[in-house]
Design an enzyme around this catalytic site. Sequence first.
Site, PDB file in Angstrom:
ATOM      1  N   ASP A   1       0.729  -1.194  -0.052  1.00  0.00           N
ATOM      2  CA  ASP A   1      -0.160  -0.165  -0.127  1.00  0.00           C
ATOM      3  C   ASP A   1       0.733   0.854  -0.342  1.00  0.00           C
ATOM      4  OD1 ASP A   1      -2.642  -0.752   0.005  1.00  0.00           O
ATOM      5  OD2 ASP A   1      -2.586  -1.817   1.851  1.00  0.00           O
TER       6      ASP A   1
ATOM      7  N   TYR B   1       7.103  -9.798   7.165  1.00  0.00           N
ATOM      8  CA  TYR B   1       7.289  -8.751   7.402  1.00  0.00           C
ATOM      9  C   TYR B   1       7.685  -7.783   8.597  1.00  0.00           C
ATOM     10  CZ  TYR B   1       3.532  -8.477   2.926  1.00  0.00           C
ATOM     11  OH  TYR B   1       3.164  -7.950   2.903  1.00  0.00           O
TER      12      TYR B   1
END
Lengths: 244, 244
Positions: free
Chosen positions: A52, A110
Amino acid sequence: MKNLRLILEYRGTRYAGWQKQNNAVTIQGKLEEAIEKITGERPKIYSSSRTDAGVHALGLCVSFKTSTKVPMEKLPLALNSVLPHDIAVVSAAEADMDFHARFSAKGKKYIYKIHSRAARSPIHRGFAWHVPRRLDFEAMQEAAAHFVGKHDFSAFKSTGGSENTSIRTIHSAELIKSGDILELHISGDGFLYNMVRIIAGTLVYVGLGKIEPQEIPDIISSGDRTRAGKTAPPEGLFLSEVYY
Amino acid sequence: MKNLRLILEYRGTRYAGWQKQNNAVTIQGKLEEAIEKITGERPKIYSSSRTDAGVHALGLCVSFKTSTKVPMEKLPLALNSVLPHDIAVVSAAEADMDFHARFSAKGKKYIYKIHSRAARSPIHRGFAWHVPRRLDFEAMQEAAAHFVGKHDFSAFKSTGGSENTSIRTIHSAELIKSGDILELHISGDGFLYNMVRIIAGTLVYVGLGKIEPQEIPDIISSGDRTRAGKTAPPEGLFLSEVYY
């Protein structure tokens, strides 16, 4: 014709995310322009992830087919010479013809960075979520461990994802403290839309005492998004690595 | 009237260094403007250090006298609301009237970051020296240890400093590796002009095999600037802490 695999690092700050859009500057758009400048081709590019706006990558993987004659070992330097300063190709390699950056991925890691200090930080600005409160690190560590395993993570996804199932397996979820910085390192076979950011937001609620660590299993099994924490902001999130 | 002590963090990238200059944007200039906006005063500001253009600070210390009525615990937030995003006051405290950020300092710690990888890094850009070569970490560690102790560091200073003597005591000099990043952590009772950057440049020469670790004592005692490495660029340097 060969199938290439590139590893990308970028600062997401200036971009409307990975995926190409009309009327917005995206990482994919910049990469396609660079590939066209260097190879003269405009291949279809597959990406391991669609980060994003504001989210960073240390090791996003893309694949595409090309007939370029540029030697593999010269490709990163050539592409980096035409890419903007906040996007770089870390490495390039030839892959099997059936390798697909997205569908071949077996897992991902992540990192989510939280900066816990009263004063804002010029150094960490844009690269960590600034939480101007004291956080209970041990409670957050304990909570993080509860995410490990195979679960239905419906309570930890935003609407807007395109996933068929909400079941994911988290292989590891660790919180590491270095000075005022808390880093969540989390890896699994896949992540739902905003899942890492919702987990990070939930851990901060634990750090603030709004959620107890031992409530996490119950929140997961409830499947109720409203019981998890808020979605943490994008600037703390780094796609670290993709496993194949 | 009271004497205040502020700890500052900043990204040096956009600035012509600490010290106020005509026709250049400096950290000192921005801090003075912020203090005037909040207190209505324009006091003389003393700084522990005058960092060069592009050099960062995690814990620079300044002192100044003021009769402001703003409560001490509100001062950082108030100043940060008017400072640019790349400068922040981390803390404020009242000090003895004879405390002087520069002359009271007993020692300092600097960190110098080197990013050793072929491809440039969007994430570390502006915060580390990019050396696109493989470096011999163990040799660099061994070399760093030779700087510890009381020495005449004439071989490790640039012209332009205002120091009376070139003798300094280095308390510790360690090289830490984290992935592709090498960090030099060095503390001492003081540093000559460009001294940390010349030591970093010399360590990179060691890492490249141009200088052997065991040559360091001889280079120090030679007092010959031309025998040390080149001055490493400013973007890798962080003034980490000042000791009182």
